[in-house]
Design an enzyme around this catalytic site. Sequence first.
Site, PDB file in Angstrom:
ATOM      1  N   GLU A   1      68.837  72.030  76.303  1.00  0.00           N
ATOM      2  CA  GLU A   1      69.173  71.575  74.950  1.00  0.00           C
ATOM      3  C   GLU A   1      70.433  70.720  75.012  1.00  0.00           C
ATOM      4  O   GLU A   1      71.380  71.060  75.696  1.00  0.00           O
ATOM      5  CB  GLU A   1      69.353  72.796  74.026  1.00  0.00           C
ATOM      6  CG  GLU A   1      69.862  72.490  72.646  1.00  0.00           C
ATOM      7  CD  GLU A   1      69.061  71.438  71.883  1.00  0.00           C
ATOM      8  OE1 GLU A   1      67.825  71.539  71.804  1.00  0.00           O
ATOM      9  OE2 GLU A   1      69.685  70.481  71.374  1.00  0.00           O
TER      10      GLU A   1
ATOM     11  N   ASP B   1      71.493  66.452  78.593  1.00  0.00           N
ATOM     12  CA  ASP B   1      70.486  65.487  78.177  1.00  0.00           C
ATOM     13  C   ASP B   1      69.421  65.428  79.272  1.00  0.00           C
ATOM     14  O   ASP B   1      69.758  65.282  80.458  1.00  0.00           O
ATOM     15  CB  ASP B   1      71.136  64.110  77.985  1.00  0.00           C
ATOM     16  CG  ASP B   1      70.195  63.153  77.272  1.00  0.00           C
ATOM     17  OD1 ASP B   1      69.024  63.043  77.700  1.00  0.00           O
ATOM     18  OD2 ASP B   1      70.616  62.539  76.289  1.00  0.00           O
TER      19      ASP B   1
ATOM     20  N   ASP C   1      62.109  64.965  69.261  1.00  0.00           N
ATOM     21  CA  ASP C   1      62.569  63.951  68.301  1.00  0.00           C
ATOM     22  C   ASP C   1      61.687  62.701  68.421  1.00  0.00           C
ATOM     23  O   ASP C   1      61.439  62.224  69.530  1.00  0.00           O
ATOM     24  CB  ASP C   1      64.032  63.584  68.591  1.00  0.00           C
ATOM     25  CG  ASP C   1      64.962  64.782  68.376  1.00  0.00           C
ATOM     26  OD1 ASP C   1      64.549  65.737  67.687  1.00  0.00           O
ATOM     27  OD2 ASP C   1      66.082  64.767  68.911  1.00  0.00           O
TER      28      ASP C   1
ATOM     29  N   LYS D   1      61.986  54.113  65.799  1.00  0.00           N
ATOM     30  CA  LYS D   1      62.202  52.673  65.998  1.00  0.00           C
ATOM     31  C   LYS D   1      61.742  52.249  67.384  1.00  0.00           C
ATOM     32  O   LYS D   1      62.044  52.911  68.378  1.00  0.00           O
ATOM     33  CB  LYS D   1      63.690  52.341  65.830  1.00  0.00           C
ATOM     34  CG  LYS D   1      64.148  52.480  64.395  1.00  0.00           C
ATOM     35  CD  LYS D   1      65.560  51.974  64.191  1.00  0.00           C
ATOM     36  CE  LYS D   1      65.929  52.167  62.745  1.00  0.00           C
ATOM     37  NZ  LYS D   1      67.273  52.719  62.559  1.00  0.00           N
TER      38      LYS D   1
ATOM     39  N   GLU E   1      60.054  77.415  66.384  1.00  0.00           N
ATOM     40  CA  GLU E   1      60.655  77.442  65.038  1.00  0.00           C
ATOM     41  C   GLU E   1      60.054  76.338  64.155  1.00  0.00           C
ATOM     42  O   GLU E   1      59.638  76.586  63.030  1.00  0.00           O
ATOM     43  CB  GLU E   1      62.179  77.257  65.139  1.00  0.00           C
ATOM     44  CG  GLU E   1      62.948  78.568  65.180  1.00  0.00           C
ATOM     45  CD  GLU E   1      63.493  78.907  66.572  1.00  0.00           C
ATOM     46  OE1 GLU E   1      63.221  78.144  67.525  1.00  0.00           O
ATOM     47  OE2 GLU E   1      64.178  79.945  66.706  1.00  0.00           O
TER      48      GLU E   1
ATOM     49  N   GLU F   1      57.267  74.711  64.561  1.00  0.00           N
ATOM     50  CA  GLU F   1      55.821  74.893  64.375  1.00  0.00           C
ATOM     51  C   GLU F   1      55.550  75.885  63.245  1.00  0.00           C
ATOM     52  O   GLU F   1      54.681  75.651  62.391  1.00  0.00           O
ATOM     53  CB  GLU F   1      55.207  75.405  65.688  1.00  0.00           C
ATOM     54  CG  GLU F   1      53.701  75.511  65.684  1.00  0.00           C
ATOM     55  CD  GLU F   1      53.176  75.807  67.085  1.00  0.00           C
ATOM     56  OE1 GLU F   1      53.990  75.934  68.037  1.00  0.00           O
ATOM     57  OE2 GLU F   1      51.948  75.901  67.233  1.00  0.00           O
TER      58      GLU F   1
HETATM   59  N1  SAM Z   1      61.617  72.805  70.340  1.00  0.00           N
HETATM   60  C1  SAM Z   1      62.221  73.326  69.120  1.00  0.00           C
HETATM   61  C2  SAM Z   1      61.151  73.715  68.131  1.00  0.00           C
HETATM   62  O1  SAM Z   1      60.000  73.270  68.312  1.00  0.00           O
HETATM   63  O2  SAM Z   1      61.419  74.471  67.193  1.00  0.00           O
HETATM   64  C3  SAM Z   1      63.226  72.326  68.513  1.00  0.00           C
HETATM   65  C4  SAM Z   1      62.661  71.017  68.045  1.00  0.00           C
HETATM   66  S1  SAM Z   1      63.927  69.879  67.497  1.00  0.00           S
HETATM   67  C5  SAM Z   1      63.090  68.767  66.489  1.00  0.00           C
HETATM   68  C6  SAM Z   1      64.207  68.886  68.963  1.00  0.00           C
HETATM   69  C7  SAM Z   1      65.320  69.417  69.843  1.00  0.00           C
HETATM   70  O3  SAM Z   1      65.365  68.659  71.044  1.00  0.00           O
HETATM   71  C8  SAM Z   1      66.713  69.297  69.220  1.00  0.00           C
HETATM   72  O4  SAM Z   1      67.358  70.553  69.295  1.00  0.00           O
HETATM   73  C9  SAM Z   1      67.402  68.235  70.077  1.00  0.00           C
HETATM   74  O5  SAM Z   1      68.794  68.434  70.154  1.00  0.00           O
HETATM   75  C10 SAM Z   1      66.711  68.392  71.410  1.00  0.00           C
HETATM   76  N2  SAM Z   1      66.688  67.182  72.239  1.00  0.00           N
HETATM   77  C11 SAM Z   1      66.262  65.966  71.848  1.00  0.00           C
HETATM   78  N3  SAM Z   1      66.370  65.079  72.849  1.00  0.00           N
HETATM   79  C12 SAM Z   1      66.859  65.770  73.926  1.00  0.00           C
HETATM   80  C13 SAM Z   1      67.177  65.395  75.246  1.00  0.00           C
HETATM   81  N4  SAM Z   1      67.043  64.137  75.674  1.00  0.00           N
HETATM   82  N5  SAM Z   1      67.650  66.345  76.080  1.00  0.00           N
HETATM   83  C14 SAM Z   1      67.823  67.617  75.639  1.00  0.00           C
HETATM   84  N6  SAM Z   1      67.538  68.028  74.388  1.00  0.00           N
HETATM   85  C15 SAM Z   1      67.056  67.113  73.530  1.00  0.00           C
END
Ligand code: SAM
Length: 211
Positions: A68, A95, A117, A121, A192, A194
């Site tokens: 995360e 990341d 995410d 864009k 969460e 879903e």
């Molecule tokens: N997987 C969880 C769920 O389904 O409930 C969270 C979904 S949330 C929309 C997306 C998560 O991915 C966020 O907590 C974001 O910080 C993390 N995230 C997005 N890009 C990332 C990356 N490149 N590396 C690590 N985490 C990332």
Amino acid sequence: MRLRAVKGAREMIAANDYVIKEETNMKGRWSELFGNDNPIHLEIGMGKGKFLMTLAEMNPDINYIGIEKFSSVLVRALEKRAEYEGDNVYFLRMDAENLAEVFAPGEVDRIYLNFSDPWPKERHAKRRLTSREFFKRYDQVLKADGKVIFKTDNRPLFDFSLEEVPEAGWKLENYTFDLHNSEYVEGNVMTEYETKFVAEGKPINRLVAFR
Ligand code: SAM
């Protein structure tokens, strides 16, 4: 994900033994940390960790690592970790771009991407976790028979992902535009996001990719 600053999140993470710091180079040594040669499954973009912690409890013979990017989200997963007695879960605050710096070739057996995410864009397409650029990174760390399993409510992101898989030189083992009304729902563990989308009646897309 809507981010609320969590006071002291960075300090809590720094002090937590279940969060492996990026600078602690575990590349090629993850089995030593777990103390066994069990398969290693990652969830990238784990959020608050419900999916990962549920799987870890169900499958003590699989090692799980939750990745995360944001401390304020990761601390929520650490609260769940504190209530769990198993020794098959660790976390990385990083990341996912840097995956190949943290895992050796073939060290990972499976990668879960859940409700990633969308980066809608076009100029941000490379940041999508199912872009060909990210599949290259997965290729570097996954075992030859490793799989990437992706779920999303976001149809444009899913359509993009279905195109990226072959572009990246990967294959689709299966996919569905409505997981919860398909044969693949058996054994599905909800995240969460879903849980929220299913309650709103949104169909969930899912694909399984391999090389
Ligand atoms: N997987 C969880 C769920 O389904 O409930 C969270 C979904 S949330 C929309 C997306 C998560 O991915 C966020 O907590 C974001 O910080 C993390 N995230 C997005 N890009 C990332 C990356 N490149 N590396 C690590 N985490 C990332």
